[in-house]
Every structure is written in structure tokens, then in C-alpha cells.
Enzyme design. Structure first.
Site, mmCIF file in Angstrom:
data_model
loop_
_atom_site.group_PDB
_atom_site.id
_atom_site.type_symbol
_atom_site.label_atom_id
_atom_site.label_comp_id
_atom_site.label_asym_id
_atom_site.label_seq_id
_atom_site.Cartn_x
_atom_site.Cartn_y
_atom_site.Cartn_z
ATOM 1 N N ASP A 41 0.576 -1.147 -0.130
ATOM 2 C CA ASP A 41 -0.127 -0.034 -0.076
ATOM 3 C C ASP A 41 0.721 1.283 -0.071
ATOM 4 O OD1 ASP A 41 -2.117 1.561 0.344
ATOM 5 O OD2 ASP A 41 -2.737 1.163 2.276
ATOM 6 N N THR A 131 -0.931 -11.417 3.478
ATOM 7 C CA THR A 131 0.062 -12.224 3.788
ATOM 8 C C THR A 131 1.289 -11.530 4.456
ATOM 9 O OG1 THR A 131 1.078 -12.324 1.834
ATOM 10 C CG2 THR A 131 -0.538 -14.024 2.373
HETATM 11 N N1 AR6 Z 1 5.376 -5.383 -4.784
HETATM 12 C C1 AR6 Z 1 4.497 -6.624 -4.597
HETATM 13 N N2 AR6 Z 1 4.263 -7.094 -3.331
HETATM 14 C C2 AR6 Z 1 4.672 -6.514 -2.228
HETATM 15 C C3 AR6 Z 1 5.487 -5.180 -2.317
HETATM 16 C C4 AR6 Z 1 5.646 -4.648 -3.853
HETATM 17 N N3 AR6 Z 1 6.232 -3.665 -3.897
HETATM 18 N N4 AR6 Z 1 5.722 -4.728 -1.096
HETATM 19 C C5 AR6 Z 1 5.289 -5.664 -0.256
HETATM 20 N N5 AR6 Z 1 4.831 -6.642 -0.954
HETATM 21 P P1 AR6 Z 1 1.353 -6.101 3.332
HETATM 22 P P2 AR6 Z 1 -1.138 -7.005 4.103
HETATM 23 C C6 AR6 Z 1 4.190 -7.869 -0.425
HETATM 24 O O1 AR6 Z 1 1.817 -6.033 4.435
HETATM 25 O O2 AR6 Z 1 -0.530 -8.182 4.596
HETATM 26 C C7 AR6 Z 1 -0.617 -2.039 4.886
HETATM 27 O O3 AR6 Z 1 -0.167 -1.204 5.865
HETATM 28 C C8 AR6 Z 1 4.293 -8.416 1.068
HETATM 29 O O4 AR6 Z 1 5.622 -9.240 0.816
HETATM 30 O O5 AR6 Z 1 1.858 -5.036 2.270
HETATM 31 O O6 AR6 Z 1 -2.423 -7.492 3.176
HETATM 32 C C9 AR6 Z 1 -2.189 -1.758 4.531
HETATM 33 O O7 AR6 Z 1 -2.341 -0.187 4.625
HETATM 34 C C10 AR6 Z 1 3.409 -9.422 1.322
HETATM 35 O O8 AR6 Z 1 3.475 -10.649 0.795
HETATM 36 O O9 AR6 Z 1 -0.344 -6.187 3.287
HETATM 37 C C11 AR6 Z 1 -2.953 -2.480 5.560
HETATM 38 O O10 AR6 Z 1 -3.038 -1.575 6.777
HETATM 39 C C12 AR6 Z 1 2.280 -8.576 0.614
HETATM 40 O O11 AR6 Z 1 2.697 -7.783 -0.253
HETATM 41 C C13 AR6 Z 1 -2.052 -3.694 5.780
HETATM 42 O O12 AR6 Z 1 -0.812 -3.238 5.522
HETATM 43 C C14 AR6 Z 1 1.235 -8.165 1.525
HETATM 44 O O13 AR6 Z 1 1.729 -7.752 2.581
HETATM 45 C C15 AR6 Z 1 -2.488 -4.631 4.679
HETATM 46 O O14 AR6 Z 1 -1.789 -5.968 5.266
#
Ligand code: AR6
Length: 184
Positions: A41, A131
Site C-alpha cells: 500500500d 500475507t
Molecule cells: N510489490 C509486491 N508485493 C509487495 C510489495 C511490492 N512492492 N511490497 C510488499 N509486498 P502487506 P497486508 C508484499 O503488509 O498483509 C498496509 O499497511 C508483501 O511481501 O503490504 O495485506 C495496508 O495499509 C506481502 O507478501 O499487506 C494495511 O493496513 C504482501 O505484499 C495492511 O498493510 C502483502 O503485505 C495490509 O496488510
């Protein structure tokens, strides 16, 4: 990179940074506020610029004053990103598995694809929703992600390519292994 054919569409699993994708749309794993956050995000808003946040603010005002419910999806333009659109969805926080997490995660994928079709989007990229900060175990999450995408494409083949972009090596390996089992 691994490719799987589902009727007339493809599911492509790859390792990389979703903010670099030049698909018609990328999906953001947001939180109900739609006001940004960490992880993917944060990366999307940083690279996409303030226009995306501005549009999110308007969506909150007009449609979701109390926040975007878990499992729902909305769409904005892609700002400075290569992708034309960003689809914002909210996955469930993992609370042990007995709080409808699986159903809600499925809906996050399914509703993102629905809104994509309604906008004429033919190529879309997903991160692994829930995740990271939300703590959903990667293997369980990958089964649901792949099932939701597969079942959608079996019903509706307007979308040509669905990419799943994994940021971490281990996540990529897990998705590949699970995909071999459920997409072949
Ligand atoms: N490209 C692809 N995947 C990514 C990237 C990227 N640039 N950066 C991280 N990931 P998360 P959630 C992966 O924590 O668990 C936020 O603060 C990461 O390795 O981004 O759905 C939101 O505002 C992981 O596998 O999201 C919400 O509050 C995946 O993206 C909360 O986090 C999701 O990790 C959502 O939590």
C-alpha cells in the site's frame, strides 16, 4: 515465471515489485481507511503520487464514509504508475482462521476481478493480499488466491492475463508449488 492456462486466460506467477507492472491495473492491498499504509500500500501511494490518495478521499466521502469493508474493492486511476488503474481492496486480518478469513480473502480477489471487468481491464496484477502485516499464512492464502482467480476466469474470460507478483522468494516458491497442484 510460471504460466497456467485457464480457458482463454492466463495466470502468471512471478517474482517482482508490483509498482513496476505495466498491466492495465494493479491491485492494492489497502486498509478500510483507503488513506495509505505500509507494505505494498505504501509503495503504491509513494510511486503513484498524490492523485491516487485524492481519489481515495473522494470515494470515502461519497461512497464509504465508514471505510471500505473487508472483501470489497474500489478503483482509482494509477497516477504516476505505469498501470492505468489501481484497484484497492481490503483483505482480512488473520485471527486464527475461524472468523471467515478464507471467505473474505476469496471475496477480495473475486470483487477486484469483477470491478476490473466492469472497467474493460484485460491485464491485472495482484500482490499476495493479507500475507504481510495482516498475518495470513502464506500457504493457506495462496490456495484461496489461486482458487478465486481460477473460478472467476472459468466463468468470465474477458480478462486475458492475471499476474500474481510476489515480493519475497519464499512466497514465490509457495505460490508456484500450490499452483502446480491446483491449476494443472
Ligand atoms: N510489490 C509486491 N508485493 C509487495 C510489495 C511490492 N512492492 N511490497 C510488499 N509486498 P502487506 P497486508 C508484499 O503488509 O498483509 C498496509 O499497511 C508483501 O511481501 O503490504 O495485506 C495496508 O495499509 C506481502 O507478501 O499487506 C494495511 O493496513 C504482501 O505484499 C495492511 O498493510 C502483502 O503485505 C495490509 O496488510
Amino acid at each position: 515465471m510460471e504460466e497456467f492456462q485457464i480457458k482463454n486466460s492466463k495466470i502468471i506467477i512471478l517474482k517482482g515489485d508490483i509498482t513496476e507492472m505495466n498491466t492495465d491495473a494493479i491491485v492494492n492491498s489497502a486498509n478500510p481507511s483507503l488513506m495509505g499504509g505500509g507494505g505494498v500500500d505504501g509503495a503504491i501511494h509513494r510511486k503513484g503520487g498524490p492523485k491516487i490518495l485524492e481519489e481515495c478521499r473522494k470515494i470515502r466521502e461519497k461512497e464509504y464514509p465508514n471505510g471500505l469493508p473487508i472483501g470489497h474493492a474500489v478503483i482509482t486511476t494509477g497516477g504516476n504508475l505505469k498501470a492505468k488503474y489501481v484497484i484497492h481492496t481490503v483483505g482480512p486480518i488473520w485471527r486464527g482462521g475461524k472468523y471467515e478469513e478464507a471467505k473474505l480473502l476469496y471475496q477480495a480477489y473475486y470483487n477486484s476481478l469483477k470491478i476490473a471487468v466492469s472497467k474493460g481491464i484485460k491485464t491485472i496484477a495482484f500482490p499476495s493480499i493479507s500475507t504481510g502485516a495482516y498475518g495470513y499464512p502464506i500457504e493457506e492464502a495462496s490456495i484461496i488466491a489461486l482458487k478465486a482467480i481460477k473460478e472467476f476466469l472459468e466463468k468470465e474470460d474477458f480478462i486475458e492475463k492475471v499476474f500474481i507478483v510476489l515480493y519475497k522468494d519464499r512466497d514465490y516458491e509457495v505460490y508456484k508449488e500450490v499452483a502446480e497442484k491446483i491449476l494443472k
